[in-house]
Design an enzyme around this catalytic site. Structure first.
Site, short mmCIF file in Angstrom:
data_model
loop_
_atom_site.label_atom_id
_atom_site.label_comp_id
_atom_site.label_asym_id
_atom_site.label_seq_id
_atom_site.Cartn_x
_atom_site.Cartn_y
_atom_site.Cartn_z
N ASP A 145 2.74 -34.58 13.84
CA ASP A 145 1.99 -35.40 13.73
C ASP A 145 3.09 -36.52 12.68
O ASP A 145 3.70 -36.26 12.15
CB ASP A 145 0.83 -35.00 12.89
N TYR A 150 0.88 -1.17 -0.08
CA TYR A 150 0.01 0.00 0.05
C TYR A 150 0.81 1.11 -0.05
O TYR A 150 0.51 2.31 -0.53
CB TYR A 150 -1.08 -0.08 1.13
N GLU A 170 4.22 -28.90 17.23
CA GLU A 170 3.72 -28.24 16.05
C GLU A 170 2.17 -27.77 16.45
O GLU A 170 1.84 -26.48 16.01
CB GLU A 170 3.04 -29.61 15.09
#
Lengths: 362, 362
Positions: B243, B95, B191
Site C-alpha cells: 500500500d 511451557y 503484501e
C-alpha cells in the site's frame, strides 16, 4: 426463496425495481432481519438457523433511500464478479462501489462499514453464500494428509504437499475446488499452527490415516467449508482440537452448529456431527500436567463460560460437567502446555490415547 | 563467533559452564547487546547490522542468576530440538522449560515474556538464526508461480499448486526446504492476500513468468527468507508490492535492509536489491484514481512518515521525493483502491505498465 444461479438471483433483484417502475409502484425489496431476535437453534438439524422475519427496504422513504441505493450498487458490482468470473474481497467491493454523486459532495459510501452489511443483506436476501457471490473472506489455512483436491484445475495430492501443506483457499466452492478423493478415516481440525506443525512434522496423518487442517486460530470460513465438504462428500468424521478455555469451546461450537451472527450460513458451513477431542478440562489430570502450566481464568473467562453453559446446544450432561469442571478448577490450559511433558507428547500419547479410548465429546 | 552446527554451538555454551566450574571460576557467558545503541546501517552491505557490544551474564551475581539459569534451561530445550530433529514454537519452549524449583514456590519462568528474550539472546550469542534453532515464528504465507520447491522430501511445482498455492513454511532452511528450480524472471512479493488472490486467479505469474508470494500482511520470517533464498540461489530480482502509506514503506524497508529490532537477522533475511514497485504516491495521479478513494493521513501517519524520511536508508533523492509527495497530498492509498477502476486493473494495467516502464524505486 430466490432460486437460479447467483447471477440470475442478482439480476432478479434489479428486475424487481424495473417492474415496480413499470407498474408505477414504489421500488421495494425484502431483506431478512439479521438480528438475535431472528435466530434460533434447530434441535432436529442441530444447527443455528435464521427464522423468517423480513424488513422492506424502499427507495421512496427518506430513512431508507441511501441504503436502497447502496444495495443496488453492491448488487451491480456483485453481478460484474459473476459475469467476469472474478473473486474479490469485501474491501474491494467498497472501493469499487464508492463514488461521489454528480453535482454534490455526497459519497455513495463513506467507509467500508457501510458496504459490508449490505453484502450480508444481499447474501441472506438472495440465499447465496458470500462464497457463491465470489467475495472472499480473510484468513487462510493449510491442509495435509490423505485427500486429493482439485484447485483451479490442478490436482493437489495432500500426501505429497510437504510439511507445510497446501493453502486452504478462502473460497471452497465448485467448480474452483473439488474434492477428488479422500481415503482417510477422519479429519482432524487443529485450532493452532503449532499443533498442526507438530502433527505434520511427525506425519501423524500417515500413521493414523487422516487429514490435518488448520486455520491458524479461529477457523476461517474456507477451512470450515472444506471440512464440511469432506465430511459430506466423503462421509468422514471431523474431530476438533482446541485449547481448554471458553474460546476453545466457542470455536468448537461454531464449527459444529454455526454462529449466531452468521446463522444464515450454518446450513452450508456447520458440521453437527463434529466431535470435541480436547483439550478437555479433565485432561490435565489424566495426563498429569503440572498445575503451574495452567493459566488462571480471568473474570471475562468465567462469565463467558457461564454464557456457554446456558446455550441450548451445550445442555448435554457431559458438556455441563466439562464446563463446570473447568470453572471449578479455576484454570485454563493451552495445547502448547503438553510440551511440558515432551515436545512430541501430542503425537505420541495424547491423540493416540484419545482415539483409542474414543474419549471425545459430542 | 561460535562455529559448528547449532547443536555443537549449544553444547559449547554448556561446556563454558562446566569448564568454569572445573577451574573454580564463576560461570559466565557473553551475550551481544540487543539495543538500538548496538545497531547500525552498513551502507556498503546496505543492511541494518548489529555491532559488537556484549554483556556478561554471570551465575554468581544476584541480579543475573535468574537469567543465567533461564538461559541454560532454554539452551537445554533447544539442544533437545536439535538431537530429536524437531521444530517447535516460542510458546512451547516456554511451557517446556517451566517448572517449579524444588522445595520452593519459585517458577523457572512466570510467563512467556521471560523466555522469548532468552531465545533471542541465544540466537545472537550463538550466531544462529531462530530457524536454525528450529523454533518456528508465527505466520505463514502462500506461493504460486514458476518455481519448484522440495518441502520435507515432496517436490512442489508451484505452477501446479492451484489458485491458493503452497503454504510457505515458517522455517525455510535446508534440508527441510530446498529450491530445486526457478525459471521465473522475478519474484513479486505481495503484501496483502487480496492482491495475491487477484494475481493468482488471473495467472499473472504465467503471462509475466514470475513467482508470487504473500505473507498476508507484513511478511513473516518464512516469507522473507524464501524470497531471499530464491534471490540468492537463483539470482532473481525481488519486487515488493505494498500500500502507499508509511506502513507500506516500512514493510518494504524491512524486506530490503532488515529491521532495527532484529538487526542480527538481516544478514540472512534482508534483500538489499529488492525494489519497491508501488503503490507510489505518484500512482494515484498517473492512474487517475479519484481523490475520494484516498484516506486522509492521521497524525500518527505523518509522524511515522517523518521518521522514515530521516532513516539513513531512505536518503536517496527519489525516496525523499516519494515520501514528501505523500505528505504533501495528505492522503494514503491502498492497493485495493485500484478496484475502483476495474476489479482486474492491477493485473491488466497497473503492474504491466510498471514493469514496462521500469517504474520502481530502489
Amino acid at each position: 426463496m430466490p432460486t437460479g444461479t447467483a447471477e440470475q438471483r442478482l439480476v432478479g433483484l434489479a428486475d424487481l425495481v424495473v417492474e415496480a417502475a413499470r407498474k408505477k409502484r414504489d421500488p421495494e425489496i425484502e431483506i431478512p432481519v439479521r438480528a438475535l431476535s431472528n435466530v434460533a437453534f434447530n434441535p432436529k438439524k442441530r444447527i443455528i438457523e435464521m427464522k423468517d422475519a423480513t424488513q422492506a427496504r424502499s427507495l421512496f422513504n427518506l430513512g431508507m433511500a441511501r441504503k436502497f441505493m447502496q444495495t443496488m450498487l453492491v448488487a451491480d458490482a456483485l453481478a460484474v464478479l459473476q459475469r467476469e468470473k472474478l473473486t474479490t474481497s469485501l474491501r474491494e467491493i467498497y472501493y469499487r462501489t464508492k463514488h461521489t454523486l454528480r453535482d454534490s459532495t455526497e459519497n455513495t459510501f463513506d467507509a467500508q462499514d457501510e458496504s459490508d452489511p449490505i453484502i450480508e443483506d444481499i447474501e441472506v436476501a438472495l440465499a447465496a453464500l458470500r462464497e457463491e457471490l465470489q467475495v472472499a473472506a480473510e484468513g487462510r489455512g493449510s491442509i495435509v494428509g490423505n485427500v486429493v483436491l482439485v484447485d483451479d484445475g490442478d490436482a493437489i495430492d495432500c500426501t505429497r504437499a510437504g510439511k507445510s501443506g497446501h493453502t486452504v483457499p478462502s473460497i471452497v466452492e465448485e467448480p474452483g475446488i473439488r474434492i477428488r478423493k479422500c481415503a482417510a478415516d477422519f479429519v482432524l481440525l487443529v485450532e493452532k499452527a503449532t499443533q498442526f506443525n507438530r502433527l505434520s512434522e511427525d506425519k501423524f496423518w500417515k500413521r493414523h490415516n487422516c487429514v490435518l487442517v488448520t486455520g491458524n486460530g479461529q477457523p476461517p470460513r474456507g477451512v470450515r467449508r472444506l471440512c464440511r465438504r469432506i465430511h459430506d462428500e466423503w462421509k468422514k468424521p471431523v474431530y476438533v482440537l482446541v485449547d481448554n478455555d471458553p474460546w476453545g469451546y466457542y470455536i468448537y461450537s461454531v464449527v459444529k452448529q454455526g454462529s449466531i451472527n452468521l446463522a444464515f450460513e450454518s446450513q452450508r458451513m456447520a458440521i453437527p456431527d463434529a466431535k470435541f477431542i480436547g483439550l478437555s478440562s479433565y485432561d490435565p489430570e489424566k495426563h498429569k500436567l503440572p498445575r503451574n502450566v495452567g493459566i488462571r481464568l480471568t473474570d471475562k473467562d468465567v462469565s463467558r463460560a457461564k454464557e456457554i453453559l446456558a446455550y441450548p446446544w451445550f445442555q448435554k450432561k457431559e458438556w455441563q460437567r466439562e464446563i463446570r469442571n473447568m470453572l471449578a478448577s479455576g484454570l485454563k490450559f493451552e495445547l502448547d502446555a503438553l510440551a511440558n511433558k515432551d515436545f512430541r507428547y501430542l503425537t505420541t500419547d495424547y491423540l493416540p490415547r484419545k482415539l483409542k479410548e474414543r474419549d471425545w465429546l459430542d
